[in-house]
Scaffold this motif. Structure first.
Motif, PDB file in Angstrom:
ATOM      1  N   ILE A  59       0.850  -1.183   0.000  1.00 16.77           N
ATOM      2  CA  ILE A  59       0.000   0.000   0.000  1.00 16.77           C
ATOM      3  C   ILE A  59       0.886   1.232   0.000  1.00 16.77           C
ATOM      4  O   ILE A  59       1.893   1.282   0.727  1.00 16.77           O
ATOM      5  N   CYS A  60       0.530   2.224  -0.806  1.00 16.05           N
ATOM      6  CA  CYS A  60       1.328   3.451  -0.910  1.00 16.05           C
ATOM      7  C   CYS A  60       0.583   4.609  -0.262  1.00 16.05           C
ATOM      8  O   CYS A  60      -0.567   4.889  -0.604  1.00 16.05           O
ATOM      9  N   ILE A  61       1.257   5.276   0.656  1.00 15.54           N
ATOM     10  CA  ILE A  61       0.673   6.426   1.344  1.00 15.54           C
ATOM     11  C   ILE A  61       1.605   7.624   1.142  1.00 15.54           C
ATOM     12  O   ILE A  61       2.799   7.551   1.445  1.00 15.54           O
ATOM     13  N   ALA A  62       1.057   8.708   0.619  1.00 18.94           N
ATOM     14  CA  ALA A  62       1.820   9.942   0.428  1.00 18.94           C
ATOM     15  C   ALA A  62       1.516  10.896   1.571  1.00 18.94           C
ATOM     16  O   ALA A  62       0.374  10.968   2.038  1.00 18.94           O
ATOM     17  N   ALA A  63       2.536  11.627   2.013  1.00 21.58           N
ATOM     18  CA  ALA A  63       2.349  12.550   3.132  1.00 21.58           C
ATOM     19  C   ALA A  63       3.189  13.803   2.921  1.00 21.58           C
ATOM     20  O   ALA A  63       4.351  13.718   2.494  1.00 21.58           O
ATOM     21  N   VAL A  64       2.587  14.940   3.247  1.00 18.65           N
ATOM     22  CA  VAL A  64       3.297  16.215   3.165  1.00 18.65           C
ATOM     23  C   VAL A  64       3.018  17.005   4.439  1.00 18.65           C
ATOM     24  O   VAL A  64       2.186  16.625   5.270  1.00 18.65           O
ATOM     25  N   GLY A  65       3.694  18.136   4.580  1.00 18.09           N
ATOM     26  CA  GLY A  65       3.551  18.964   5.766  1.00 18.09           C
ATOM     27  C   GLY A  65       2.458  20.009   5.643  1.00 18.09           C
ATOM     28  O   GLY A  65       1.360  19.734   5.168  1.00 18.09           O
ATOM     29  N   ASP A  66       2.786  21.233   6.053  1.00 17.46           N
ATOM     30  CA  ASP A  66       1.789  22.298   6.171  1.00 17.46           C
ATOM     31  C   ASP A  66       1.316  22.805   4.813  1.00 17.46           C
ATOM     32  O   ASP A  66       2.114  23.045   3.904  1.00 17.46           O
ATOM     33  N   LYS A  93       1.172  14.428  -9.980  1.00 14.30           N
ATOM     34  CA  LYS A  93       1.267  13.004 -10.340  1.00 14.30           C
ATOM     35  C   LYS A  93       1.751  12.164  -9.155  1.00 14.30           C
ATOM     36  O   LYS A  93       1.385  10.996  -9.023  1.00 14.30           O
ATOM     37  N   TYR A  94       2.559  12.750  -8.295  1.00 12.55           N
ATOM     38  CA  TYR A  94       3.034  12.026  -7.111  1.00 12.55           C
ATOM     39  C   TYR A  94       1.944  11.927  -6.046  1.00 12.55           C
ATOM     40  O   TYR A  94       1.839  10.924  -5.339  1.00 12.55           O
ATOM     41  N   ASP A  99      -2.408   5.570  -2.673  1.00 12.05           N
ATOM     42  CA  ASP A  99      -3.722   5.108  -2.222  1.00 12.05           C
ATOM     43  C   ASP A  99      -4.336   6.104  -1.250  1.00 12.05           C
ATOM     44  O   ASP A  99      -5.545   6.362  -1.285  1.00 12.05           O
ATOM     45  N   VAL A 100      -3.516   6.644  -0.362  1.00  9.67           N
ATOM     46  CA  VAL A 100      -3.939   7.660   0.598  1.00  9.67           C
ATOM     47  C   VAL A 100      -2.953   8.820   0.507  1.00  9.67           C
ATOM     48  O   VAL A 100      -1.739   8.601   0.470  1.00  9.67           O
ATOM     49  N   THR A 101      -3.462  10.048   0.463  1.00  5.80           N
ATOM     50  CA  THR A 101      -2.609  11.233   0.394  1.00  5.80           C
ATOM     51  C   THR A 101      -2.990  12.183   1.517  1.00  5.80           C
ATOM     52  O   THR A 101      -4.124  12.653   1.595  1.00  5.80           O
ATOM     53  N   LYS A 319       6.613   9.356   0.201  1.00 11.95           N
ATOM     54  CA  LYS A 319       5.765   8.257  -0.271  1.00 11.95           C
ATOM     55  C   LYS A 319       6.239   6.974   0.419  1.00 11.95           C
ATOM     56  O   LYS A 319       7.368   6.522   0.212  1.00 11.95           O
ATOM     57  N   VAL A 320       5.368   6.407   1.244  1.00 14.23           N
ATOM     58  CA  VAL A 320       5.706   5.238   2.056  1.00 14.23           C
ATOM     59  C   VAL A 320       4.949   4.021   1.555  1.00 14.23           C
ATOM     60  O   VAL A 320       3.733   4.087   1.302  1.00 14.23           O
TER      61      VAL A 320
END
Length: 381
Positions: A59-66, A93-94, A99-101, A319-320
């Motif tokens: 499963i791919c999870i994208a995460a960013v800050g503020d 695109k990233y 799957d979850v952003t 991206k994890v």
């Protein structure tokens, strides 16, 4: 002659009876009542096969800050052009391929209204973030499907701002958590059930100080979900607060929590991914019990009122990849840089990855996490 005609009548009657039986037999065959083909002999296309949804192993999870896409307060001079629609052009695109952003919404979605403690703010320079409600659709179109509201700026326009923000996100189909009246959320993507919760040191948010209470929320989510994602807003702010101290932090007289103790407590109670924010700069990452902790993802897309000078301007996009149990498989830091003129740009110098690599090796020298110069994260055996 009489005998001849009698014989002909008998034959004719027999012929008619034969026709009647043949007709009846044909009709019964057409309705399937007679001479049915056994079911096991039916062609495969006619046999019903129960539907089983395909559940991914990775499963791919994208995460960013503020995220703060410009504010209409106190004037429109700090609003982004075109409601920030072009902010994510070079990174969309990233964001959309996960799957979850996830991101931290630093402010409220509200078109009009005065800030909380209006008279106080008239006499002092304050950072108050009131994003137009149209920004909700901008975030949805960029790929975000879960946001943290647990931060100090969710209170900038008091209850009116909080109500408008949650109503806007509901209308866009974006999940959120972190408020006292909305501490967590459960949602499903591609057959995987996710639990999400968020914490902060601010009023009207779920407390980062109450480790036992946080543990109960997280444990309850883990009992119901495959993967639990936790966000926290904590730690001091600015370039002087890049390092994870493993102690209680304060900033301008405000207690900001012990983010190290909070993150470890979260994993101990069932969290699979921890995403920190608040310092406005990136911090180290750590693997604890094979769960990834990002202690701060810094700024990502902030406009004018938030400084993007020096290290405040680097914007990691993480991206994890995890398995269905939430265990870490691999990850990548995509280095992005901010520009108030052109929005987000890919940083060919990989400065976000390089900075997080340095901080990780400094703050967690015995960590089982390896970060390459280009931002690839792998487990060290």
């Amino acid at each position: 002659m009489r005998g001849f005609f009698f014989a002909m009548k008998i034959r004719f009657a027999a012929f008619i009876i034969t026709l009647l039986f043949a007709s009846q037999s044909c009709q019964q065959n057409e309705t399937g009542a007679i001479n049915q083909v056994p079911k096991k002999q039916l062609p495969k296309k006619y046999i019903e096969i129960p539907y089983k949804p395909v559940v991914p192993d990775s499963i791919c999870i994208a995460a960013v800050g503020d995220i703060m896409l410009g504010t209409s307060y106190p004037t429109n001079s700090t609003l982004q052009p075109d409601s920030g629609k072009n902010s994510f052009t070079y990174v969309v695109k990233y964001l959309q391929s996960a799957d979850v952003t996830f991101g931290n919404l630093e402010g409220v979605l509200l078109n009009n209204g005065l800030p909380a403690n209006f008279k106080l703010h008239q006499r002092s320079k304050s950072y108050l973030f009131r994003m137009p409600v149209d920004n909700g659709r901008v975030l949805k179109d960029a790929g975000f499907n879960v946001l943290s509201l647990a931060n100090n700026h969710i209170n900038d326009f008091d209850k009116t701002g909080r109500i408008s923000t949650t109503a806007t996100l509901d209308s866009c189909g974006i999940h959120y958590a972190g408020l006292l009246d909305h501490p967590s959320v459960i949602f499903t993507v591609k057959g995987i059930k996710y639990g999400f919760c968020a914490f902060a040191p601010n009023s009207n948010t779920v407390s980062i100080f109450d480790l036992r209470g946080a543990g109960r929320i997280i444990s309850d989510l883990k009992q119901q979900c495959d993967i639990v994602i936790v966000s926290f807003h904590g730690g001091g702010e600015g370039p002087a607060f890049e390092h994870v101290t493993k102690a209680h932090e304060s900033y301008i007289g405000e207690k900001r929590g012990n983010v190290y103790a909070f993150a470890h407590n979260a994993v101990d109670n069932g969290a699979d991914l921890i995403f920190g924010n608040g310092p406005h700069v990136s911090r180290a990452m750590e693997l604890y019990k094979n769960r990834l902790i990002a202690y701060s993802l810094g700024n990502f897309c902030t406009y004018k009122c938030v400084s993007i000078a020096s290290i405040c301007g680097i914007a990691p996009l993480l991206k994890v990849h995890v398995n269905r149990k939430g265990e870490f498989l691999k990850a990548q830091i995509i280095s992005v840089k901010q520009s108030h003129e052109t929005g987000l740009l890919i940083d060919s110098l990989d400065r976000a990855a390089a900075r997080i690599k340095l901080l990780t090796e400094t703050d967690f020298p015995d960590n089982k996490l390896s970060i390459s110069e280009t931002g690839m994260l792998t487990f060290i055996n």
